[in-house]
Design a protein around this motif. Structure first.
Motif, PDB file in Angstrom:
ATOM      1  N   LEU A 113       0.845  -1.195   0.000  1.00 35.45           N
ATOM      2  CA  LEU A 113       0.000   0.000   0.000  1.00 35.45           C
ATOM      3  C   LEU A 113       0.873   1.234   0.000  1.00 35.45           C
ATOM      4  O   LEU A 113       1.795   1.350   0.805  1.00 35.45           O
ATOM      5  CB  LEU A 113      -0.913   0.020   1.232  1.00 35.45           C
ATOM      6  N   ASP A 114       0.563   2.136  -0.909  1.00 29.62           N
ATOM      7  CA  ASP A 114       1.257   3.420  -0.924  1.00 29.62           C
ATOM      8  C   ASP A 114       0.796   4.181   0.315  1.00 29.62           C
ATOM      9  O   ASP A 114      -0.405   4.378   0.515  1.00 29.62           O
ATOM     10  CB  ASP A 114       0.891   4.184  -2.200  1.00 29.62           C
ATOM     11  N   PRO A 115       1.720   4.620   1.175  1.00 30.13           N
ATOM     12  CA  PRO A 115       1.313   5.261   2.438  1.00 30.13           C
ATOM     13  C   PRO A 115       0.592   6.592   2.238  1.00 30.13           C
ATOM     14  O   PRO A 115      -0.187   7.000   3.096  1.00 30.13           O
ATOM     15  CB  PRO A 115       2.634   5.462   3.185  1.00 30.13           C
ATOM     16  N   GLU A 116       0.820   7.245   1.106  1.00 27.14           N
ATOM     17  CA  GLU A 116       0.172   8.538   0.882  1.00 27.14           C
ATOM     18  C   GLU A 116      -1.185   8.391   0.210  1.00 27.14           C
ATOM     19  O   GLU A 116      -2.149   9.037   0.608  1.00 27.14           O
ATOM     20  CB  GLU A 116       1.091   9.443   0.060  1.00 27.14           C
ATOM     21  N   THR A 117      -1.246   7.571  -0.834  1.00 23.19           N
ATOM     22  CA  THR A 117      -2.493   7.463  -1.606  1.00 23.19           C
ATOM     23  C   THR A 117      -3.345   6.265  -1.196  1.00 23.19           C
ATOM     24  O   THR A 117      -4.511   6.195  -1.551  1.00 23.19           O
ATOM     25  CB  THR A 117      -2.187   7.326  -3.107  1.00 23.19           C
ATOM     26  N   HIS A 118      -2.734   5.330  -0.492  1.00 21.29           N
ATOM     27  CA  HIS A 118      -3.388   4.080  -0.099  1.00 21.29           C
ATOM     28  C   HIS A 118      -3.772   3.203  -1.286  1.00 21.29           C
ATOM     29  O   HIS A 118      -4.602   2.317  -1.165  1.00 21.29           O
ATOM     30  CB  HIS A 118      -4.601   4.334   0.808  1.00 21.29           C
ATOM     31  N   HIS A 119      -3.171   3.479  -2.450  1.00 24.58           N
ATOM     32  CA  HIS A 119      -3.353   2.587  -3.598  1.00 24.58           C
ATOM     33  C   HIS A 119      -2.584   1.298  -3.336  1.00 24.58           C
ATOM     34  O   HIS A 119      -1.485   1.332  -2.783  1.00 24.58           O
ATOM     35  CB  HIS A 119      -2.838   3.239  -4.895  1.00 24.58           C
ATOM     36  N   ALA A 120      -3.179   0.201  -3.750  1.00 26.57           N
ATOM     37  CA  ALA A 120      -2.520  -1.101  -3.596  1.00 26.57           C
ATOM     38  C   ALA A 120      -1.770  -1.446  -4.872  1.00 26.57           C
ATOM     39  O   ALA A 120      -2.311  -1.319  -5.970  1.00 26.57           O
ATOM     40  CB  ALA A 120      -3.555  -2.173  -3.299  1.00 26.57           C
TER      41      ALA A 120
END
Length: 134
Positions: A90-97
């Protein structure tokens, strides 16, 4: 007092397979093919679970039933889907997986090794038991 009737998933699967050949009967009778191929795809991500094994076994049994019922050659074709998630970040900024697949993590040789380790002997035994090639 209400009674509850228990139904075994094994009985449900077995009973569904009894008439499964009827689903393909119209096509076989209309087309009269020389060969019928039953394709079974599996997402390669480790040791197969019971559901995967049931579906693969059903493909071999259906092929054997088709061969017997319609006097037609039948085979099973195994499709290995190498797109199973090996790791998800998970991208910590965008929360995209973002997914890394088994193919990308292990490479083609690693996926082939996994197939040999987890599927080859099982498919060989199904082929021996049913007389159906794969």
């Amino acid at each position: 007092m209400n009674s509850i009737s228990l139904v075994s998933p094994n009985n449900v699967t077995a009973n569904a397979m009894v008439r499964a050949i009827d689903m393909i009967r119209p096509q076989i009778q209309a087309r009269r093919p020389a060969l019928v191929a039953f394709c079974v795809g599996t997402q390669i991500n480790g040791t197969p679970h019971l559901g995967t094994s049931l579906v693969q076994t059903a493909a071999f049994l259906l092929a054997a039933t088709a061969r017997r019922a319609f006097a037609v050659e039948a085979v099973v074709r195994f499709g290995a889907l190498d797109n199973a998630p090996y790791d998800v970040q998970l991208d910590p900024e965008t929360h995209h997986a973002y997914q890394v697949t088994y193919h990308h993590a292990l490479g083609a040789d690693g996926v082939n090794d996994m197939i040999d380790k987890n599927y080859r002997a099982f498919f060989d035994s199904l082929a021996d038991a049913t007389g159906i090639d794969y």
